[in-house]
Design a protein around this motif. Structure first.
Motif, PDB file in Angstrom:
ATOM      1  N   VAL A 261       0.874  -1.176   0.000  1.00  9.18           N
ATOM      2  CA  VAL A 261       0.000   0.000   0.000  1.00  9.18           C
ATOM      3  C   VAL A 261       0.908   1.221   0.000  1.00  9.18           C
ATOM      4  O   VAL A 261       2.016   1.184   0.551  1.00  9.18           O
ATOM      5  CB  VAL A 261      -0.916   0.044   1.250  1.00  9.18           C
ATOM      6  N   ILE A 262       0.441   2.328  -0.611  1.00  7.62           N
ATOM      7  CA  ILE A 262       1.213   3.577  -0.608  1.00  7.62           C
ATOM      8  C   ILE A 262       0.322   4.728  -0.165  1.00  7.62           C
ATOM      9  O   ILE A 262      -0.819   4.862  -0.638  1.00  7.62           O
ATOM     10  CB  ILE A 262       1.810   3.869  -2.001  1.00  7.62           C
ATOM     11  N   ASN A 263       0.852   5.534   0.732  1.00  5.71           N
ATOM     12  CA  ASN A 263       0.227   6.788   1.132  1.00  5.71           C
ATOM     13  C   ASN A 263       0.824   7.895   0.271  1.00  5.71           C
ATOM     14  O   ASN A 263       2.042   8.105   0.284  1.00  5.71           O
ATOM     15  CB  ASN A 263       0.505   7.044   2.621  1.00  5.71           C
ATOM     16  N   ILE A 264      -0.009   8.595  -0.485  1.00  9.42           N
ATOM     17  CA  ILE A 264       0.472   9.673  -1.345  1.00  9.42           C
ATOM     18  C   ILE A 264       0.141  11.014  -0.704  1.00  9.42           C
ATOM     19  O   ILE A 264      -1.031  11.347  -0.508  1.00  9.42           O
ATOM     20  CB  ILE A 264      -0.161   9.594  -2.752  1.00  9.42           C
ATOM     21  N   LYS A 265       1.185  11.771  -0.380  1.00  6.91           N
ATOM     22  CA  LYS A 265       1.033  13.139   0.114  1.00  6.91           C
ATOM     23  C   LYS A 265       1.621  14.083  -0.926  1.00  6.91           C
ATOM     24  O   LYS A 265       2.836  14.066  -1.159  1.00  6.91           O
ATOM     25  CB  LYS A 265       1.748  13.317   1.453  1.00  6.91           C
ATOM     26  N   PRO A 266       0.797  14.902  -1.569  1.00  9.24           N
ATOM     27  CA  PRO A 266       1.317  15.789  -2.614  1.00  9.24           C
ATOM     28  C   PRO A 266       2.473  16.661  -2.157  1.00  9.24           C
ATOM     29  O   PRO A 266       3.433  16.885  -2.900  1.00  9.24           O
ATOM     30  CB  PRO A 266       0.094  16.614  -3.000  1.00  9.24           C
ATOM     31  N   ALA A 267       2.415  17.170  -0.917  1.00  9.22           N
ATOM     32  CA  ALA A 267       3.489  18.040  -0.436  1.00  9.22           C
ATOM     33  C   ALA A 267       4.806  17.286  -0.343  1.00  9.22           C
ATOM     34  O   ALA A 267       5.879  17.854  -0.572  1.00  9.22           O
ATOM     35  CB  ALA A 267       3.114  18.619   0.923  1.00  9.22           C
ATOM     36  N   ARG A 268       4.753  16.005   0.008  1.00  7.02           N
ATOM     37  CA  ARG A 268       5.964  15.219   0.188  1.00  7.02           C
ATOM     38  C   ARG A 268       6.627  14.866  -1.138  1.00  7.02           C
ATOM     39  O   ARG A 268       7.836  14.595  -1.183  1.00  7.02           O
ATOM     40  CB  ARG A 268       5.616  13.929   0.940  1.00  7.02           C
ATOM     41  N   LEU A 273       1.146  16.873  -9.712  1.00  6.91           N
ATOM     42  CA  LEU A 273       1.461  16.182 -10.965  1.00  6.91           C
ATOM     43  C   LEU A 273       2.279  14.926 -10.684  1.00  6.91           C
ATOM     44  O   LEU A 273       2.031  13.865 -11.268  1.00  6.91           O
ATOM     45  CB  LEU A 273       2.206  17.127 -11.911  1.00  6.91           C
ATOM     46  N   GLU A 274       3.243  15.021  -9.774  1.00  6.79           N
ATOM     47  CA  GLU A 274       4.002  13.825  -9.393  1.00  6.79           C
ATOM     48  C   GLU A 274       3.125  12.872  -8.591  1.00  6.79           C
ATOM     49  O   GLU A 274       3.243  11.649  -8.720  1.00  6.79           O
ATOM     50  CB  GLU A 274       5.235  14.207  -8.583  1.00  6.79           C
TER      51      GLU A 274
END
Length: 372
Positions: A261-268, A273-274
């Motif tokens: 599982v992956i937690n996606i945090k845009p700020a990180r 876009l990434e």
């Protein structure tokens, strides 16, 4: 598109209650809000994910301001009329890492660009849902009764998933009591924020008996091998957070079987876009993702909701209601509906309006960025 004005606002907003993790306690949300104005008179807004100290990551607010002023903003200014959100990443590529600073710039520019086009973040990113299920992150408490009382309040409020922050000495017993008190049907997960090492493997496997959705970032962010070893012996799915700063990182972690599982945090990861690229890599490999949070105000929460509405986000994220953290948000408050979901903004750009009087009241200082 050309930027004709830009300012960094240092703000401090009291939290409704202290929030403690394995690396520290927050009583306030200290952040930087960026405002840009285009030659068409359109405003773009964004909120920094960095904290006052470099504990969650190597970035911190004062460092964000310095790297933007001295290194990133000159590269943005050099784009002139050719500035677009897509052009931001390659323009800033020579500056190593500093993902939260880059996220601040890319997001404000994307907000202004989409407002000019009359398009929402959700439409641009490819959202497929009008509402997203909301989870809540519960910090480390002084006592177990205090924890149970807090969880009871969030369950009563309608949150569909509970995440418990853990650390050595605050893990098995809190999880056991929450599971006993609220039953096996409660969607429950834990987050260690890198607090353990491989020496703790046998201890961590004892969490398997509680039927958790996942254990988030148990080991150091640079220890993919260790996470792969842990994932091999734990039944609880291992989720990576701090380890994932790019789609390349995600592909590597998946290939090494360091997470499921992956937690996606845009700020990180440097921006939305990434974040979308990471979503795409995960989806191509059958890896579920969810949207994490950094105690965002409405300025940061609005685009997070749009991201969380992409098809690969199949687990409830940390997209809590405004009242979870603030008695007064910087935007109109986000609220849970009867099903424990929050509506995805549909207006142009981030889709919410900033409340100028509220923002002014919590602003410590405003620094303009040079133009031209």
């Amino acid at each position: 598109m050309k930027i004709v004005a830009a300012e960094l606002r240092w703000v401090q907003i009291p939290l409704v209650a202290p929030f403690r993790t394995s690396f520290g306690t927050c009583d306030d949300r200290d952040t930087i809000v960026l405002r840009v104005v285009t030659d068409g008179g359109i405003e773009g807004w964004s909120e920094c994910g960095a904290e006052i100290d470099p504990l969650y990551s190597e970035e911190w607010l004062a460092g964000v301001e310095l790297v933007i002023r001295d290194h990133l903003w000159p590269r943005i200014s050099a784009l002139g009329d050719g500035l677009t959100a897509v052009a931001v990443k390659p323009a800033l590529e020579p500056v190593k890492r500093h993902f939260m600073a880059k996220h601040l710039l890319e997001t404000a520019i994307l907000d202004a660009e989409l407002k000019g086009a009359g398009m929402s973040f959700g439409s641009y990113l490819g959202s497929v849902k009008e509402r997203v299920p909301a989870g809540v992150s519960v910090g480390i408490m002084d006592t177990l009764p205090e924890l149970l009382e807090a969880v009871a309040g969030y369950v009563e409020a309608g949150y569909v998933r509970i995440k418990l922050k853990i650390e050595p000495g605050w893990d098995l017993e809190p999880v056991r009591l929450v599971r006993q008190e609220f039953g096996d049907d409660l969607l429950l997960q834990v987050d260690a924020n890198t607090a353990y090492t491989l020496l703790d493997v046998q201890h961590l496997t004892r969490l398997d008996e509680f039927g958790l959705l996942l254990i988030e970032q148990p080991l150091r962010e640079d220890d993919l091998r260790g996470h792969a070893e842990l994932a091999r012996v734990m039944r609880t799915p291992v989720c990576l957070d701090e380890s994932i700063t790019s789609a390349r990182d995600a592909a590597t972690a998946i290939a090494q079987r360091a997470c499921s599982v992956i937690n996606i945090k845009p700020a990180r990861v440097g921006g939305y876009l990434e974040a979308r690229r990471i979503h795409d890599v995960a989806a191509a490999n059958g890896i579920p993702v969810w949207c994490g949070g950094m105690l965002e105000t409405g300025i940061g929460r609005a685009p997070n909701l749009a991201l969380a509405a992409l098809p690969g986000f199949v687990l409830p994220g940390d997209t809590s209601a405004s009242s979870r953290y603030y008695s007064q948000d910087l935007t109109k408050p986000f609220e849970l509906d009867a099903d424990g979901c929050i509506a995805v903004p549909t207006g142009p750009g981030i889709g919410v309006d900033i409340l100028p009087d509220v923002l002014a009241a919590v602003t410590d200082r405003v620094d303009s960025l040079p133009i031209g």
